[in-house]
Design an enzyme around this catalytic site. Structure first.
Site, PDB file in Angstrom:
ATOM      1  N   ASN A  64      -2.146 -33.692 -19.141  1.00  0.00           N
ATOM      2  CA  ASN A  64      -1.605 -32.958 -17.992  1.00  0.00           C
ATOM      3  C   ASN A  64      -1.890 -31.462 -18.068  1.00  0.00           C
ATOM      4  O   ASN A  64      -2.379 -30.861 -17.109  1.00  0.00           O
ATOM      5  CB  ASN A  64      -0.088 -33.220 -17.918  1.00  0.00           C
ATOM      6  CG  ASN A  64       0.578 -32.366 -16.866  1.00  0.00           C
ATOM      7  OD1 ASN A  64       0.924 -31.220 -17.120  1.00  0.00           O
ATOM      8  ND2 ASN A  64       0.724 -32.899 -15.678  1.00  0.00           N
TER       9      ASN A  64
ATOM     10  N   GLN B  93      12.099 -24.221 -27.278  1.00  0.00           N
ATOM     11  CA  GLN B  93      12.501 -24.322 -25.869  1.00  0.00           C
ATOM     12  C   GLN B  93      13.632 -23.344 -25.528  1.00  0.00           C
ATOM     13  O   GLN B  93      13.669 -22.816 -24.411  1.00  0.00           O
ATOM     14  CB  GLN B  93      12.944 -25.772 -25.587  1.00  0.00           C
ATOM     15  CG  GLN B  93      13.004 -26.135 -24.123  1.00  0.00           C
ATOM     16  CD  GLN B  93      11.639 -26.492 -23.533  1.00  0.00           C
ATOM     17  OE1 GLN B  93      10.843 -27.142 -24.186  1.00  0.00           O
ATOM     18  NE2 GLN B  93      11.365 -26.056 -22.326  1.00  0.00           N
TER      19      GLN B  93
ATOM     20  N   GLY C 249       9.113 -34.359 -18.624  1.00  0.00           N
ATOM     21  CA  GLY C 249       8.054 -35.034 -19.368  1.00  0.00           C
ATOM     22  C   GLY C 249       7.499 -34.167 -20.492  1.00  0.00           C
ATOM     23  O   GLY C 249       7.849 -32.999 -20.637  1.00  0.00           O
ATOM     24  N   ASP C 250       6.657 -34.750 -21.302  1.00  0.00           N
ATOM     25  CA  ASP C 250       5.894 -34.055 -22.349  1.00  0.00           C
ATOM     26  C   ASP C 250       4.803 -35.045 -22.740  1.00  0.00           C
ATOM     27  O   ASP C 250       4.460 -35.923 -21.922  1.00  0.00           O
ATOM     28  CB  ASP C 250       6.817 -33.675 -23.530  1.00  0.00           C
ATOM     29  CG  ASP C 250       6.145 -32.732 -24.539  1.00  0.00           C
ATOM     30  OD1 ASP C 250       6.019 -31.550 -24.233  1.00  0.00           O
ATOM     31  OD2 ASP C 250       5.716 -33.188 -25.618  1.00  0.00           O
TER      32      ASP C 250
ATOM     33  N   LYS D 115      15.229 -30.977 -26.386  1.00  0.00           N
ATOM     34  CA  LYS D 115      14.004 -31.795 -26.423  1.00  0.00           C
ATOM     35  C   LYS D 115      14.414 -33.202 -26.836  1.00  0.00           C
ATOM     36  O   LYS D 115      15.436 -33.381 -27.499  1.00  0.00           O
ATOM     37  CB  LYS D 115      13.009 -31.218 -27.449  1.00  0.00           C
ATOM     38  CG  LYS D 115      11.576 -31.629 -27.209  1.00  0.00           C
ATOM     39  CD  LYS D 115      10.906 -30.789 -26.147  1.00  0.00           C
ATOM     40  CE  LYS D 115       9.549 -31.370 -25.782  1.00  0.00           C
ATOM     41  NZ  LYS D 115       8.809 -30.477 -24.865  1.00  0.00           N
TER      42      LYS D 115
ATOM     43  N   LYS E 200      17.822 -28.191 -21.250  1.00  0.00           N
ATOM     44  CA  LYS E 200      16.614 -28.502 -20.469  1.00  0.00           C
ATOM     45  C   LYS E 200      15.442 -28.553 -21.427  1.00  0.00           C
ATOM     46  O   LYS E 200      15.254 -27.643 -22.245  1.00  0.00           O
ATOM     47  CB  LYS E 200      16.390 -27.392 -19.427  1.00  0.00           C
ATOM     48  CG  LYS E 200      15.200 -27.632 -18.541  1.00  0.00           C
ATOM     49  CD  LYS E 200      15.597 -28.344 -17.255  1.00  0.00           C
ATOM     50  CE  LYS E 200      14.422 -28.943 -16.520  1.00  0.00           C
ATOM     51  NZ  LYS E 200      13.985 -30.267 -16.984  1.00  0.00           N
TER      52      LYS E 200
ATOM     53  N   LYS F  56      11.921 -19.987 -24.899  1.00  0.00           N
ATOM     54  CA  LYS F  56      11.044 -20.088 -23.728  1.00  0.00           C
ATOM     55  C   LYS F  56      11.883 -20.055 -22.444  1.00  0.00           C
ATOM     56  O   LYS F  56      11.589 -19.310 -21.518  1.00  0.00           O
ATOM     57  CB  LYS F  56      10.271 -21.415 -23.806  1.00  0.00           C
ATOM     58  CG  LYS F  56       9.294 -21.636 -22.686  1.00  0.00           C
ATOM     59  CD  LYS F  56       8.720 -23.043 -22.712  1.00  0.00           C
ATOM     60  CE  LYS F  56       8.219 -23.424 -24.092  1.00  0.00           C
ATOM     61  NZ  LYS F  56       7.460 -24.679 -24.072  1.00  0.00           N
TER      62      LYS F  56
ATOM     63  N   THR G  32       2.300 -26.243 -15.796  1.00  0.00           N
ATOM     64  CA  THR G  32       2.093 -25.713 -17.155  1.00  0.00           C
ATOM     65  C   THR G  32       0.664 -25.197 -17.319  1.00  0.00           C
ATOM     66  O   THR G  32       0.439 -24.088 -17.839  1.00  0.00           O
ATOM     67  CB  THR G  32       2.422 -26.778 -18.214  1.00  0.00           C
ATOM     68  OG1 THR G  32       3.717 -27.304 -17.938  1.00  0.00           O
ATOM     69  CG2 THR G  32       2.395 -26.182 -19.611  1.00  0.00           C
TER      70      THR G  32
ATOM     71  N   SER H 262      10.192 -26.781 -13.252  1.00  0.00           N
ATOM     72  CA  SER H 262      11.259 -27.794 -13.366  1.00  0.00           C
ATOM     73  C   SER H 262      12.562 -27.226 -12.848  1.00  0.00           C
ATOM     74  O   SER H 262      13.337 -27.900 -12.165  1.00  0.00           O
ATOM     75  CB  SER H 262      11.451 -28.202 -14.832  1.00  0.00           C
ATOM     76  OG  SER H 262      10.533 -29.205 -15.184  1.00  0.00           O
TER      77      SER H 262
HETATM   78  P1  NDP Z   1      -0.424 -35.399 -22.394  1.00  0.00           P
HETATM   79  O1  NDP Z   1       0.142 -36.586 -23.084  1.00  0.00           O
HETATM   80  O2  NDP Z   1      -0.654 -35.443 -20.929  1.00  0.00           O
HETATM   81  O3  NDP Z   1      -1.808 -34.966 -23.084  1.00  0.00           O
HETATM   82  C1  NDP Z   1      -1.886 -34.641 -24.433  1.00  0.00           C
HETATM   83  C2  NDP Z   1      -3.351 -34.423 -24.775  1.00  0.00           C
HETATM   84  O4  NDP Z   1      -3.443 -33.923 -26.109  1.00  0.00           O
HETATM   85  C3  NDP Z   1      -4.166 -35.707 -24.731  1.00  0.00           C
HETATM   86  O5  NDP Z   1      -5.478 -35.391 -24.376  1.00  0.00           O
HETATM   87  C4  NDP Z   1      -4.097 -36.181 -26.185  1.00  0.00           C
HETATM   88  O6  NDP Z   1      -5.178 -37.011 -26.555  1.00  0.00           O
HETATM   89  C5  NDP Z   1      -4.179 -34.869 -26.910  1.00  0.00           C
HETATM   90  N1  NDP Z   1      -3.516 -34.997 -28.217  1.00  0.00           N
HETATM   91  C6  NDP Z   1      -2.246 -35.387 -28.453  1.00  0.00           C
HETATM   92  N2  NDP Z   1      -2.009 -35.425 -29.776  1.00  0.00           N
HETATM   93  C7  NDP Z   1      -3.165 -35.032 -30.361  1.00  0.00           C
HETATM   94  C8  NDP Z   1      -3.555 -34.859 -31.707  1.00  0.00           C
HETATM   95  N3  NDP Z   1      -2.695 -35.081 -32.719  1.00  0.00           N
HETATM   96  N4  NDP Z   1      -4.841 -34.442 -31.944  1.00  0.00           N
HETATM   97  C9  NDP Z   1      -5.694 -34.208 -30.927  1.00  0.00           C
HETATM   98  N5  NDP Z   1      -5.377 -34.367 -29.639  1.00  0.00           N
HETATM   99  C10 NDP Z   1      -4.138 -34.755 -29.362  1.00  0.00           C
HETATM  100  O7  NDP Z   1       0.563 -34.184 -22.786  1.00  0.00           O
HETATM  101  P2  NDP Z   1       0.708 -32.762 -22.091  1.00  0.00           P
HETATM  102  O8  NDP Z   1      -0.592 -32.319 -21.556  1.00  0.00           O
HETATM  103  O9  NDP Z   1       1.888 -32.830 -21.201  1.00  0.00           O
HETATM  104  O10 NDP Z   1       1.143 -31.855 -23.340  1.00  0.00           O
HETATM  105  C11 NDP Z   1       0.190 -31.145 -24.133  1.00  0.00           C
HETATM  106  C12 NDP Z   1       0.897 -30.025 -24.876  1.00  0.00           C
HETATM  107  O11 NDP Z   1       1.524 -29.135 -23.935  1.00  0.00           O
HETATM  108  C13 NDP Z   1       2.026 -30.454 -25.816  1.00  0.00           C
HETATM  109  O12 NDP Z   1       2.075 -29.561 -26.917  1.00  0.00           O
HETATM  110  C14 NDP Z   1       3.272 -30.264 -24.970  1.00  0.00           C
HETATM  111  O13 NDP Z   1       4.452 -30.109 -25.749  1.00  0.00           O
HETATM  112  C15 NDP Z   1       2.908 -28.985 -24.246  1.00  0.00           C
HETATM  113  N6  NDP Z   1       3.665 -28.723 -23.033  1.00  0.00           N
HETATM  114  C16 NDP Z   1       3.640 -29.601 -21.974  1.00  0.00           C
HETATM  115  C17 NDP Z   1       4.349 -29.311 -20.830  1.00  0.00           C
HETATM  116  C18 NDP Z   1       4.240 -30.164 -19.611  1.00  0.00           C
HETATM  117  O14 NDP Z   1       4.707 -29.713 -18.547  1.00  0.00           O
HETATM  118  N7  NDP Z   1       3.663 -31.357 -19.665  1.00  0.00           N
HETATM  119  C19 NDP Z   1       5.212 -28.127 -20.736  1.00  0.00           C
HETATM  120  C20 NDP Z   1       5.089 -27.206 -21.864  1.00  0.00           C
HETATM  121  C21 NDP Z   1       4.364 -27.545 -22.970  1.00  0.00           C
HETATM  122  P3  NDP Z   1      -4.952 -38.619 -26.594  1.00  0.00           P
HETATM  123  O15 NDP Z   1      -4.735 -39.020 -25.175  1.00  0.00           O
HETATM  124  O16 NDP Z   1      -6.197 -39.151 -27.201  1.00  0.00           O
HETATM  125  O17 NDP Z   1      -3.729 -38.844 -27.457  1.00  0.00           O
END
Ligand code: NDP
Length: 438
Positions: free
Chosen positions: A228, A99, A153-154, A114, A78, A102, A197, A371
């Site tokens: 997200n 993961q 998703g991620d 992943k 997962k 976690k 999250t 999830s």
């Molecule tokens: P999204 O794609 O929805 O959002 C990612 C955000 O981070 C965007 O605002 C993006 O900006 C910014 N970002 C991405 N890369 C960079 C970078 N190199 N420098 C600066 N800003 C950056 O992803 P999520 O919100 O889903 O995921 C965010 C984090 O949370 C990740 O580390 C993910 O692995 C982790 N996570 C997510 C889960 C989930 O349920 N979605 C679960 C557990 C962990 P821009 O749009 O400009 O690229």
């Protein structure tokens, strides 16, 4: 290190975990005898495949797709799928390795995995994203299944992408089953999964603060990211009476001393899908700082004084200088919504300071936990209410905190949730691996 010099973030994640495990390795000598460390750092399987698709101009495009099936000792694999140009096998190994622990820590019966692709969804049309997702699933489907491996998703993979992936899985297999989570509510998605999250990170911060007789109410908080996790972190902070004052994306950051306006943030990021400059156009109290104007080698978000910080963007977005600035400004709580957002030396600074520090594998486990609740709803053909899922999420986050805190105390490191989370997560997986045989 000699074998994987080209996978630095994977090595960083392994180092962070291994540094914490010595006390349990000393206590449980069977782990060394059974070569648990040597086995647990190697994925059970890494699948890598070509993804060929056609863009709107009729040109053939080629990307690389991956699924890293890391460890299935506790249940089906997962973990999320990430679509971002920075994706390679090393990045997915770091995320898959994290993961495992976690998922174990969440107390649920799921293994760690992943996957993703170096495909960049930015600037692509909806039909291009659909064709890419269909091509990706055309290769992935044989490796996954509702009791085998259940992706979610991620970064770059939200509800829209999951829908296209699920549509293609269904077409290829003729099976309508819970093979992906984060699905649309119309075909088996769970209420509160999109929020899980971000909400979970705030619940985890509350659990840490409750234990110290403190609270988030009325407190200024900083949040990085604008996706997200960040959006729902801001939403929950506002609900509990805190004041998030920053958000950021890959181009710059917003500082709004009046507090982030959730309606505007959602309009800009979820509907218009534009840059944060647009937020500053719509909200007069907001100040926009582009990445080019950040202090050298720093993330400007962490310059803003706050009581609690929530890194919710990406890996290594908070370094030692950022951590020192946060601490000097009186920050008393850090809860990681993103995966491995803090560099190793920043983690050490937080632990040494004694503040409430919630590492990612504990603080952001809310997403994967809901999830798993989605899988349970799919398997029993039920739909639970938003409140029922949200309540369970809150309980799970408090349980995770309790488990990590109790384990840290058991090994003489009261308050060190990095050690507590790593040992508690590791112990269950190691015991299961031994019980399952070599
Ligand atoms: P999204 O794609 O929805 O959002 C990612 C955000 O981070 C965007 O605002 C993006 O900006 C910014 N970002 C991405 N890369 C960079 C970078 N190199 N420098 C600066 N800003 C950056 O992803 P999520 O919100 O889903 O995921 C965010 C984090 O949370 C990740 O580390 C993910 O692995 C982790 N996570 C997510 C889960 C989930 O349920 N979605 C679960 C557990 C962990 P821009 O749009 O400009 O690229």
């Amino acid at each position: 290190k000699e074998t994987y010099p080209h996978e630095p973030v994977f090595l960083q994640a392994v180092q962070e975990v291994l540094q914490s495990l010595q006390p349990i390795l000393d206590k449980q000598t069977e782990y060394a005898k059974m070569k648990i460390l040597e086995r647990i750092v190697e994925p059970e399987r890494c699948v890598s495949f070509r993804v060929q698709w056609m863009d709107d101009a009729g040109q053939v495009q080629v990307n690389r797709g991956y699924r890293v099936q890391y460890n299935s000792a506790l249940g089906p694999f997962k973990g999320g799928l990430r679509f971002h140009p920075s994706v390679n096998q090393g990045v997915l190994k770091f995320l898959g390795f994290e993961q495992i622990f976690k998922n174990s820590l969440s107390g649920l019966a799921i293994g760690g995995a992943k996957g993703g692709s170096d495909f960049n969804p930015k600037g692509k049309s909806k039909t291009e994203i659909m064709r890419f997702c269909q091509a990706f699933m055309t290769e992935l489907w044989t490796h996954i299944g509702a009791t085998v491996d259940v992706p979610a998703g991620d970064i770059g993979v939200g509800s829209q992408e999951i829908s296209f992936l699920f549509g293609q899985y269904k077409r290829l297999t003729r099976r309508y089953e819970g093979v992906l989570t984060g699905k649309n509510l119309l075909f088996g998605g769970s209420l509160a999964r999109p929020e899980a999250t971000g909400y979970g990170a705030v619940y985890f911060a509350q659990a840490m603060l409750d234990a110290r007789g403190q609270s988030l109410e009325g407190k200024v908080c900083t949040v990085s990211g604008a996706g997200n996790v960040a959006i729902h972190c801001c939403q929950k902070l506002i609900q509990v009476g805190a004041k998030p004052v920053t958000v950021s994306d890959s181009r710059g950051m917003i500082y709004d001393p009046e507090g982030i306006r959730l309606d505007v943030l959602k309009q800009v990021k979820e509907i218009e899908r534009g840059p944060l400059t647009r937020y500053a156009e719509l909200v007069s109290s907001a100040k926009y700082t582009p990445v080019a104007a950040y202090p050298a080698g720093r993330n400007a978000v962490w310059n803003v004084p706050c009581f609690a910080a929530f890194p919710c963007a990406t890996q290594n977005e908070l370094n030692l200088a950022d951590a020192e600035t946060l601490l000097a400004n009186g920050c008393g709580c850090v809860a990681e919504g993103a995966n491995m957002p803090s560099t190793l030396d920043a983690v050490h600074a937080f632990i040494a300071s004694g503040i409430a520090y919630g590492p990612a594998k504990a603080a952001n486990a809310g997403g994967v936990s809901v999830s798993q609740l989605e899988m349970a709803q799919n398997a029993s053909m039920q739909r639970w209410t938003f409140e029922a899922v949200d309540n369970q999420l809150k309980h799970i986050m408090y349980d995770i905190h309790q488990r990590a805190a109790a384990t840290a105390a058991e090994f003489g490191q009261k308050g060190n949730l990095v050690m507590g989370a790593n040992i508690a997560g590791f112990r269950k997986v190691a015991d299961a691996m031994i019980a399952l045989g070599v």
